[in-house]
Design a protein around this motif. Sequence first.
Motif, PDB file in Angstrom:
ATOM      1  N   GLY A   1      -4.143  -7.418  -3.021  1.00  0.00           N
ATOM      2  CA  GLY A   1      -4.802  -8.294  -3.987  1.00  0.00           C
ATOM      3  C   GLY A   1      -4.481  -7.868  -5.407  1.00  0.00           C
ATOM      4  N   THR A   2      -5.501  -7.416  -6.115  1.00  0.00           N
ATOM      5  CA  THR A   2      -5.314  -7.016  -7.511  1.00  0.00           C
ATOM      6  C   THR A   2      -5.118  -5.511  -7.667  1.00  0.00           C
ATOM      7  N   GLN A   3      -5.085  -4.785  -6.568  1.00  0.00           N
ATOM      8  CA  GLN A   3      -4.991  -3.329  -6.623  1.00  0.00           C
ATOM      9  C   GLN A   3      -3.655  -2.801  -6.102  1.00  0.00           C
ATOM     10  N   LEU A   4      -3.178  -1.762  -6.747  1.00  0.00           N
ATOM     11  CA  LEU A   4      -2.005  -1.007  -6.308  1.00  0.00           C
ATOM     12  C   LEU A   4      -2.525   0.328  -5.808  1.00  0.00           C
ATOM     13  N   ARG A   5      -2.060   0.739  -4.647  1.00  0.00           N
ATOM     14  CA  ARG A   5      -2.541   1.999  -4.062  1.00  0.00           C
ATOM     15  C   ARG A   5      -1.343   2.856  -3.674  1.00  0.00           C
ATOM     16  N   ILE A   6      -1.330   4.083  -4.193  1.00  0.00           N
ATOM     17  CA  ILE A   6      -0.293   5.065  -3.879  1.00  0.00           C
ATOM     18  C   ILE A   6      -0.974   6.166  -3.076  1.00  0.00           C
ATOM     19  N   THR A   7      -0.474   6.429  -1.878  1.00  0.00           N
ATOM     20  CA  THR A   7      -1.038   7.472  -1.025  1.00  0.00           C
ATOM     21  C   THR A   7       0.081   8.416  -0.616  1.00  0.00           C
ATOM     22  N   VAL A   8      -0.125   9.701  -0.872  1.00  0.00           N
ATOM     23  CA  VAL A   8       0.859  10.715  -0.491  1.00  0.00           C
ATOM     24  C   VAL A   8       0.107  11.851   0.196  1.00  0.00           C
ATOM     25  N   GLY A   9       0.539  12.186   1.400  1.00  0.00           N
ATOM     26  CA  GLY A   9      -0.136  13.248   2.137  1.00  0.00           C
ATOM     27  C   GLY A   9       0.848  14.110   2.904  1.00  0.00           C
ATOM     28  N   ASN A  10       0.460  15.351   3.089  1.00  0.00           N
ATOM     29  CA  ASN A  10       1.261  16.276   3.890  1.00  0.00           C
ATOM     30  C   ASN A  10       0.365  17.359   4.472  1.00  0.00           C
TER      31      ASN A  10
END
Length: 189
Positions: free
Chosen positions: A130-139
């Motif tokens: 929608g109106t949101q950008l989500r960056i997810t980084v995991g390790n």
Amino acid sequence: MARDVHDFVGRELTLLTVRSEVLSMRARETAYGPDFEELADTARRAHLVLNEIIVQRGERSATPGVDGLRALAEESGRAGSPVRLTMDPDVRELSPLRQAAVYRVVQECLTNAAKHAHGEPIDVSIAVDGTQLRITVGNALPARVPGRAPVSAGSGTASMAERVQSLGGTLEATRTEDAYLVVATLPRG
């Protein structure tokens, strides 16, 4: 201060480059030759970036956008930490400013993983909802091994948060005993 940083850090990067080039030549016929050459290439690139940022700061090229993420992921994989990159096609439609933020957040997360979780796979997801950008980084984080601590001032996470907040977003970095997760959410714009 910028000149001092350039002179001192530049000197160390030059020494690192020269030393790794010598080791590369000595190990040319062994399995380690390509590793030392890659180390020399990395040091040369770091020196060039230092020059771009400090010496030629007014003429510096723009930060790569999301199209540069594949190259970052490949570089991380060659260094020993494979990256699983998932990206919504809509991400390419983001403004250059938001794409630069995505690139810098992912770049810093991959750098942190290389320092603190070398060899562990890294999951990177960039989604538009929608109106949101989500960056997810995991390790995952490996069991702590006695020895030298990685070189880290802790300023990278603060810098990521500042960049995301300047675009009206939030950044959360969570470390547990066995994993590290960064989630940045910002308006799509």
